[in-house]
Scaffold this active site. Structure first.
Site, PDB file in Angstrom:
ATOM      1  N   GLY A  28      38.528   6.706  33.977  1.00 60.36           N
ATOM      2  CA  GLY A  28      37.727   7.722  34.623  1.00 60.36           C
ATOM      3  C   GLY A  28      38.082   8.433  35.577  1.00 60.36           C
ATOM      4  O   GLY A  28      37.468   8.564  36.795  1.00 60.36           O
ATOM      5  N   SER A  30      39.189  11.606  36.338  1.00 60.14           N
ATOM      6  CA  SER A  30      39.356  12.926  35.901  1.00 60.14           C
ATOM      7  C   SER A  30      39.025  13.941  37.053  1.00 60.14           C
ATOM      8  O   SER A  30      39.375  15.147  36.583  1.00 60.14           O
ATOM      9  CB  SER A  30      38.112  13.331  34.934  1.00 60.14           C
ATOM     10  OG  SER A  30      38.085  12.316  33.781  1.00 60.14           O
ATOM     11  N   ILE A  35      35.708   7.980  42.625  1.00 59.32           N
ATOM     12  CA  ILE A  35      36.180   6.932  43.177  1.00 59.32           C
ATOM     13  C   ILE A  35      37.631   6.753  42.240  1.00 59.32           C
ATOM     14  O   ILE A  35      38.693   5.916  42.716  1.00 59.32           O
ATOM     15  CB  ILE A  35      35.087   5.994  42.678  1.00 59.32           C
ATOM     16  CG1 ILE A  35      34.246   6.043  43.544  1.00 59.32           C
ATOM     17  CG2 ILE A  35      35.711   4.379  42.908  1.00 59.32           C
ATOM     18  CD1 ILE A  35      32.892   5.144  43.336  1.00 59.32           C
ATOM     19  N   TYR A 192      21.551   3.259  32.632  1.00 54.81           N
ATOM     20  CA  TYR A 192      22.580   3.042  33.085  1.00 54.81           C
ATOM     21  C   TYR A 192      22.488   1.668  34.133  1.00 54.81           C
ATOM     22  O   TYR A 192      23.585   0.862  33.966  1.00 54.81           O
ATOM     23  CB  TYR A 192      22.871   4.099  34.229  1.00 54.81           C
ATOM     24  CG  TYR A 192      24.036   4.024  35.133  1.00 54.81           C
ATOM     25  CD1 TYR A 192      25.289   4.362  34.779  1.00 54.81           C
ATOM     26  CD2 TYR A 192      23.926   3.595  36.491  1.00 54.81           C
ATOM     27  CE1 TYR A 192      26.224   4.191  35.785  1.00 54.81           C
ATOM     28  CE2 TYR A 192      24.793   3.564  37.407  1.00 54.81           C
ATOM     29  CZ  TYR A 192      26.093   3.624  37.042  1.00 54.81           C
ATOM     30  OH  TYR A 192      27.235   3.381  37.615  1.00 54.81           O
TER      31      TYR A 192
END
Length: 281
Positions: A28, A30, A35, A192
């Site tokens: 992640g 990208s 973070i 989520y």
């Protein structure tokens, strides 16, 4: 039973490159506002070789947009503590059943055949709501990205790690959770919150399972972090709930996560750690 000796003076002096010679996969990563990017920069600054996973279509579909992978790589490369450490990147749609195992293999091969550190930072944005709004598709989508793929990444990492000599040091896994278990929960993000809660609940089980491989497993809740997803009055309302008068920034959890990757944190495993700057919920 004799006590272990105290560290020597040299051992107590902080190594500026505590991760030299080690390798890391950060998922992640990208875009430069996230973070994952901040974590990758910290790991690289500590001397680690880093492989950045990205899924550009996800960010491109979000209001904040996507960065070019080569720009993300360059931003990490500029902070290299060890100029010989590689910084590489590659794509991966982790909703595909075999994608986690392929990503672990690809990252390890790119980094010289070994993977020491796994930071599972990726998550699905959007497609969520309150209890009255969620549906099966939302739940399945978050399960596939936020939980299912993380567990399969850990499985593939463990299989790779098991090929190393017994109790090779430096094995680290850090997963990401959220504030679903803190006062108030996450009533507006049921899908989520549910899936991130599953990761938090699995942390101790995974830590126990991987202990024989000398791998620590921890889960970090970064709290509200300014990754460009809020503006205006909503942004100000969240900011007012921090005692420091500011949002968490990506480098705030990155400092904790990178420290967990070092030998200084070798005695910490199976923990869910909140890094929220005293956020008042």
């Amino acid at each position: 039973m004799p006590h272990l000796p105290h560290p020597t003076a040299d051992q107590l002096r902080r190594d500026p490159l505590p991760l030299r010679g080690r390798t890391a996969l950060v998922t992640g990563a990208s875009r430069r506002g996230g973070i994952g990017y901040a974590v990758a920069r910290r790991l690289a600054a500590y001397g680690a070789g880093v492989y950045l996973h990205h899924h550009v279509p996800h960010d491109a579909a979000m209001p904040w947009g996507a960065d070019r992978p080569e720009d993300v790589v360059e931003g990490v490369r500029e902070v290299l503590g060890d100029p010989e450490a590689p910084v590489l990147a590659g794509p991966g749609d982790l909703t595909e059943a075999d994608a986690p195992a392929r990503l672990i293999e690809t990252a390890a091969d790119a980094l010289g055949g070994r993977l020491d550190i796994l930071v599972a930072n990726h998550a699905l944005s959007g497609r969520d709501g309150e209890l009255a709004e969620i549906d099966a598709a939302m739940l399945d989508a978050h399960w596939a990205v936020d939980t299912h793929s993380v567990i399969l990444l850990v499985q593939a990492y463990a299989r790779l790690r098991a090929k190393l000599p017994s109790r090779t040091p430096g094995g680290r896994i850090v997963m990401m959770t959220s504030g679903q278990d803190i006062a108030g929960g996450m009533p507006g993000e049921v899908a989520y919150g549910l899936q991130k809660g599953a990761l938090a609940s699995a942390t101790r089980t995974l830590a126990t399972t991987l202990a024989e491989l000398a791998v620590t497993v921890n889960c970090v809740n970064p709290g509200p972090v300014d990754t460009d997803y809020l503006t205006g009055d909503d942004y100000a309302a969240v900011q007012a709930r921090f005692p420091a008068g500011r949002w968490g920034m990506p480098d705030d959890p990155a400092r904790l996560i990178s420290w967990l990757a070092t030998d200084e944190a070798a005695w910490i495993s199976g923990q869910v750690i909140d890094s929220e700057g005293g956020f008042r919920r």
